[in-house]
Design an enzyme around this catalytic site. Structure first.
Site, PDB file in Angstrom:
ATOM      1  CB  SER A  25      14.042  -0.196   2.108  1.00 55.11           C
ATOM      2  OG  SER A  25      12.874   0.401   2.574  1.00 55.11           O
TER       3      SER A  25
ATOM      4  CG  ASP B 168      10.792  -0.819   6.948  1.00 54.00           C
ATOM      5  OD1 ASP B 168      10.249  -0.559   5.858  1.00 54.00           O
ATOM      6  OD2 ASP B 168      11.901  -0.346   7.286  1.00 54.00           O
TER       7      ASP B 168
ATOM      8  CG  ASP C 108       8.804  -0.122   2.655  1.00 49.76           C
ATOM      9  OD1 ASP C 108       8.112  -0.899   3.351  1.00 49.76           O
ATOM     10  OD2 ASP C 108       9.972   0.189   2.947  1.00 49.76           O
TER      11      ASP C 108
ATOM     12  CG  ASP D  21      12.141  -3.228   3.998  1.00 50.80           C
ATOM     13  OD1 ASP D  21      11.391  -2.273   3.698  1.00 50.80           O
ATOM     14  OD2 ASP D  21      13.026  -3.136   4.874  1.00 50.80           O
TER      15      ASP D  21
HETATM   16 MG    MG Z   1      11.529  -0.171   4.180  1.00 50.94          MG
END
Ligand code: MG
Length: 458
Positions: A105, A252, A248, A250
């Protein structure tokens, strides 16, 4: 102690709140990753597991090790390449397949991680992770014979399917008519292709920053906090853009910058998106740590707000259980039920543009339309166990109005304070909130002093 060596004395849980995290070739070794793959394959036994990764340098190595482990149990692996975590989750949901994402992440580039996705597209429930951990520690792996080991195949259409899914959940024509001038900073992360593509499909004029996959995150730290976003902020100060977004690692999560390049707090974005989509009778879910702006917005819409313990998977599960329309956290992680029950950065971008198109307002005008709360976050390092601190605090707070859903929330007339231990570090976090910034500050200081004195035994 390296995770892999710790199984002889005890069985610490391997999956934290966001999967397994570590530094490759240090505490996240190839051997460990392969055994996790074996454990997942042995437990899931569904014929095929999907796997994807973010842009980190160690992604190929960890993905290959996990995949080899899965295949050794006789389960096939379908590789989706580099993609945002919510894109893999969307694929899992639509195809009812278990997934694995190799990502850490927003952590620094030296980290990587292994996160499991349930076949409904949400983070794997804790009881399934525990079952995988049990197979891992018992070394109770299925070992397929040579004829029946799994095969690996690649499918690179998941990103396009995901972008199409996001476009289809909103009124895209209304957005296209506006010709928004958008700048997006994908931070060298997993959305380097998908979010610029989404914006193009929504008819925006797009300026993409750091939109190359670079696993060293050479342009900026991957946590989208104001101090890491100086490039996009200074570019937006030129006044040439309608709105900005930053992800961020990744993707999400997505944070919003207004037309002047001012950072918009995540709880305000959540409140605004809730205001746009929630109708009377709808259910909205957010953790106990979010500001009361979302409460005011729900009251106005006639929607019911449910507060949960802190953690995106907890919010997702509650949303599924209650059939909630929207939910999310104060850090830019927004979950839109009709799309999918997980945090989704691209969906956040699309929902925000939808709101701008529908209301014909600029981001700064929209922000003025919701109640202003000040939410201050501080932390104190602990030398004593939280259970002891908690007990002593509760003694001191017996005359206060409290909520013990997660940590200790102290509710006063003009604000509240939430004291809760971090899940990953020996610190306690103190959130203080009020409509008055001075009260929020004072409340934070008062309880920081109290936690410090309890911790030092004075
Ligand atoms: Mg993330």
């Amino acid at each position: 102690m390296p995770i892999y060596m710790s199984n002889t004395e005890e069985r610490p849980s391997l999956f934290g709140t966001n999967g397994i995290r570590g530094i490759p070739n240090s505490d996240l070794s190839v051997e460990f990753s392969q055994d996790i793959g074996k454990a997942i394959g042995s437990y899931i036994k569904t014929g095929e597991i999907v796997i994807g990764k973010d842009t980190r340098i160690s992604g190929d190595m960890i993905l290959s090790a996990v995949s080899a482990g899965v295949m050794s149990t006789g389960t096939n692996v379908l590789g989706l390449g580099i993609l945002p975590t919510p894109a893999l989750q969307y694929f899992c949901k639509r195809n009812k397949k278990t997934g694995i994402v190799i990502t850490a992440s927003h952590n620094p580039p030296q980290f990587n991680g292994i996160k499991c996705i349930h076949s409904d597209g949400t983070e794997m429930p804790r009881q399934d992770e525990e079952a995988i951990e049990k197979v891992f520690y018992d070394r109770n792996f299925i070992v397929a014979d040579w004829k029946s080991v799994g095969k690996y195949r690649t499918y690179l259409g998941a990103v396009d399917e995901y972008v199409s899914g996001v476009v289809s959940m909103i009124d895209s024509n209304r957005i296209r008519d506006k010709h928004f001038r958008v700048v997006v900073d994908t931070g060298n992360g997993a959305a380097f292709r998908s979010t610029p593509e989404l914006l193009i499909r929504l008819g925006c004029s797009v300026t993409a920053l750091n939109a190359n996959p670079d696993g060293t995150f050479s342009a900026r730290h991957s946590e989208p906090k104001p101090e890491n976003l100086s490039s996009i902020i200074s570019l937006m100060k030129t006044g040439d853009f309608t709105v900005g977004f930053a992800h961020d690692g990744d993707a999400d999560r997505a944070v919003v910058l207004d037309e002047h390049g001012e950072f918009v707090d995540g709880d305000k974005t959540l409140a605004l998106i809730t205001k746009n989509v929630a109708r009377a009778g709808d259910i909205v879910v957010t953790p106990i740590s979010s500001s009361d702006a979302i409460e005011d917005v729900c009251d106005e819409a006639g929607a019911e707000l449910i507060r949960t313990r802190v953690g995106a998977p907890i919010v997702s599960r509650m949303m599924i259980e209650k059939g909630a329309r929207v939910g999310g956290e104060e850090n830019g992680g927004i979950i839109y039920g009709p799309h999918q029950y997980c945090r989704d950065g691209a969906a956040t971008v699309a929902l925000f543009l939808d709101l701008m198109a529908k209301t014909n307002k600029t981001p700064s005008e929209l922000i003025k339309s919701i109640p202003q709360y000040f939410l201050i976050k501080k932390s104190v390092e602990l030398t004593k166990p939280w259970t002891e601190i908690r007990k002593e605090l509760l003694g001191l707070l017996k005359h206060e109005k409290t909520d013990l859903l997660d940590g200790i929330k102290i509710i006063r007339d003009k604000g509240w304070v939430l004291i809760r231990p971090s899940g990953t570090e020996p610190i306690v976090r103190i959130y203080s909130q009020s409509k008055d910034s001075q009260i929020a500050l004072k409340l934070g200081e008062e309880f920081m002093d109290m936690v410090r004195s309890v911790n030092s035994g004075k």
